[in-house]
Design a protein around this motif. Structure first.
Motif, mmCIF file in Angstrom:
data_model
loop_
_atom_site.group_PDB
_atom_site.id
_atom_site.type_symbol
_atom_site.label_atom_id
_atom_site.label_comp_id
_atom_site.label_asym_id
_atom_site.label_seq_id
_atom_site.Cartn_x
_atom_site.Cartn_y
_atom_site.Cartn_z
ATOM 1 N N ILE A 137 17.355 -19.176 15.752
ATOM 2 C CA ILE A 137 18.256 -18.737 14.495
ATOM 3 C C ILE A 137 19.569 -19.239 15.004
ATOM 4 O O ILE A 137 20.278 -19.637 14.001
ATOM 5 N N LEU A 138 19.874 -18.958 16.023
ATOM 6 C CA LEU A 138 21.283 -19.149 16.460
ATOM 7 C C LEU A 138 21.540 -20.599 16.554
ATOM 8 O O LEU A 138 22.648 -21.285 16.020
ATOM 9 N N ALA A 139 20.474 -21.362 16.838
ATOM 10 C CA ALA A 139 20.667 -22.643 17.072
ATOM 11 C C ALA A 139 20.961 -23.527 15.745
ATOM 12 O O ALA A 139 21.730 -24.402 15.543
ATOM 13 N N VAL A 140 20.024 -23.059 14.711
ATOM 14 C CA VAL A 140 20.163 -23.698 13.393
ATOM 15 C C VAL A 140 21.504 -23.260 12.847
ATOM 16 O O VAL A 140 22.218 -24.004 12.083
ATOM 17 N N LEU A 141 22.086 -21.983 12.993
ATOM 18 C CA LEU A 141 23.333 -21.739 12.650
ATOM 19 C C LEU A 141 24.300 -22.582 12.971
ATOM 20 O O LEU A 141 25.320 -23.045 12.433
ATOM 21 N N SER A 145 26.914 -25.203 11.195
ATOM 22 C CA SER A 145 28.377 -25.205 11.281
ATOM 23 C C SER A 145 28.917 -26.625 11.605
ATOM 24 O O SER A 145 29.717 -26.977 10.990
ATOM 25 N N LEU A 146 28.273 -27.228 12.430
ATOM 26 C CA LEU A 146 28.688 -28.670 12.872
ATOM 27 C C LEU A 146 28.416 -29.444 11.697
ATOM 28 O O LEU A 146 29.267 -30.266 11.194
ATOM 29 N N ARG A 147 27.308 -29.475 10.837
ATOM 30 C CA ARG A 147 27.265 -30.517 9.665
ATOM 31 C C ARG A 147 28.188 -30.014 8.746
ATOM 32 O O ARG A 147 28.857 -31.058 7.998
ATOM 33 N N ALA A 151 30.919 -32.543 7.399
ATOM 34 C CA ALA A 151 31.258 -32.743 5.864
ATOM 35 C C ALA A 151 32.640 -32.847 5.080
ATOM 36 O O ALA A 151 33.120 -33.601 4.521
ATOM 37 N N ALA A 152 33.460 -31.578 5.920
ATOM 38 C CA ALA A 152 34.640 -31.390 5.478
ATOM 39 C C ALA A 152 35.778 -32.659 5.852
ATOM 40 O O ALA A 152 36.468 -33.015 5.098
ATOM 41 N N VAL A 153 35.414 -33.087 7.134
ATOM 42 C CA VAL A 153 35.949 -34.264 7.600
ATOM 43 C C VAL A 153 35.817 -35.604 6.879
ATOM 44 O O VAL A 153 36.869 -36.223 6.391
ATOM 45 N N THR A 154 34.639 -35.750 6.527
ATOM 46 C CA THR A 154 34.303 -36.911 5.643
ATOM 47 C C THR A 154 34.786 -36.656 4.091
ATOM 48 O O THR A 154 35.482 -37.466 3.658
#
Length: 351
Positions: A137-141, A145-147, A151-154
């Protein structure tokens, strides 16, 4: 040296040897699956029978609480360290692998404790079940967050290149809609992972068998003894033979990894086990349970977590987390780790 003469360890070594010399020895897939199902079922029953005999004591509660704590701390610390040498996605995947647990390592440890006549709580099977999901669960979160950051940078980049207020406003609305769609997709992904983590077949079988053992108690234990007791050691030997073959197949991929990752695959289990040792000592956990906590903290998943992470974090490199956990950490724990962890507990506990 005496621990290496255990039949289960020797069958594991035989499997590795057969794989290295490229023997045609192999375990049919259906048999491998049956053996894993059997081991989980028998382990769950043993845990349920033990819990029925002991009840939910403060000692049981403290052992389970420490297990959950380790399941959260280990992957978070692992991610911070691995982020220095890996991409965020691969770091999250490897951290999840090492934050979760290996059922086979745990089962082998219980057999070793029995051979050394060291008592342990069968309810520790519940600790194993509790430790499997938090890291996933932590890895998916972390990956989500990275995605979102990407997306915000893009989106900012698109906004900077657009000209004119009308055009910029239109682009902002489009990117906002895309962001909301991406967010919904990520939330859906987390929901799916949560569902798969808590309804995974191994989890259901282990916990279901434990409940059956708890409900049936001594009568169930007597009825199931030929199945879950007498046959257990032989089934474990067969399964470790197959795991030895799998380990040998992963060794070529291990040689391709960087020295930093190989060092992590060796040192991380030792560090995690040491952390578990300190926590168990502070909480006055019984010696046998402390050994199993160390084993669980030191182990790395090579079946459940990789299967989920491949779907949830496709950006990560599967050769990293599979080869490290199965090619390095698993044999290290099976051959060396379990007896060393046991000796460490005996010295600290004064046994």
């Amino acid at each position: 040296m005496q621990s290496l003469l255990d039949p289960a360890i020797l069958f594991f070594a035989l499997g590795v040897f057969a794989g290295l010399v490229r023997s045609n020895l192999e375990m049919p897939t259906a048999i491998s699956k049956f053996l894993s199902i059997y081991l989980l079922m028998a382990l769950g029953l043993k845990g349920g029978f033990a819990l029925a005999a002991s009840g939910l004591t403060p000692s049981v509660a403290s052992s389970l609480g420490l297990a959950v704590l380790l399941a959260v701390v280990v992957p978070l610390v692992g991610y911070v360290l691995l982020r220095r040498v890996l991409s965020g996605y691969s770091a999250a995947a490897v951290a999840a692998t090492y934050g979760s647990v290996s059922a086979v390592t745990f089962v082998t440890a219980t057999q070793y404790l029995e051979s050394q006549q060291i008592a342990y709580g069968g309810y520790m099977a519940a600790a194993m079940a509790l430790m499997e999901s938090p890291a996933i669960i932590l890895a998916v979160l972390l990956a989500n967050s990275l995605r979102q950051k990407q997306a915000a940078v893009t989106t900012q980049g698109v906004g900077m290149t657009d000209s004119g207020a009308a055009t910029l406003g239109g682009a902002g609305m489009g990117s906002g809609g895309a962001h909301q769609g991406s967010k919904r997709a990520h939330n859906l992904s987390v929901g799916k992972i949560l569902h798969e983590s808590f309804t995974d077949g191994t989890q259901l079988l282990l916990l279901g068998a434990m409940v059956i053992g708890l409900v049936t108690g001594d009568a169930g234990k007597a009825a199931m003894q030929p199945f879950s007791g007498d046959l257990f050691k032989g089934m474990l030997c067969l399964f470790l033979l197959d795991m030895g073959l799998s380990t040998a197949r992963n060794l070529p991929a291990v040689r391709k990894q960087s020295p930093w990752l190989l060092a992590y695959a060796v040192l991380a289990p030792i560090t995690h086990a040491t952390l578990a040792l300190g926590l168990a000592w502070l909480a006055a956990v019984p010696a046998g349970d402390a050994v199993l906590l160390m084993v669980l903290a030191a182990s790395a998943s090579y079946i459940a977590v990789p299967a989920v992470v491949r779907y949830a974090i496709p950006e990560a490199d599967p050769s990293l987390y599979i080869s490290l956990s199965l090619g390095v950490t698993f044999p290290l724990n099976i051959v060396v780790g379990i007896p060393v962890y046991t000796q460490a507990v005996q010295r600290v506990w004064g046994g």
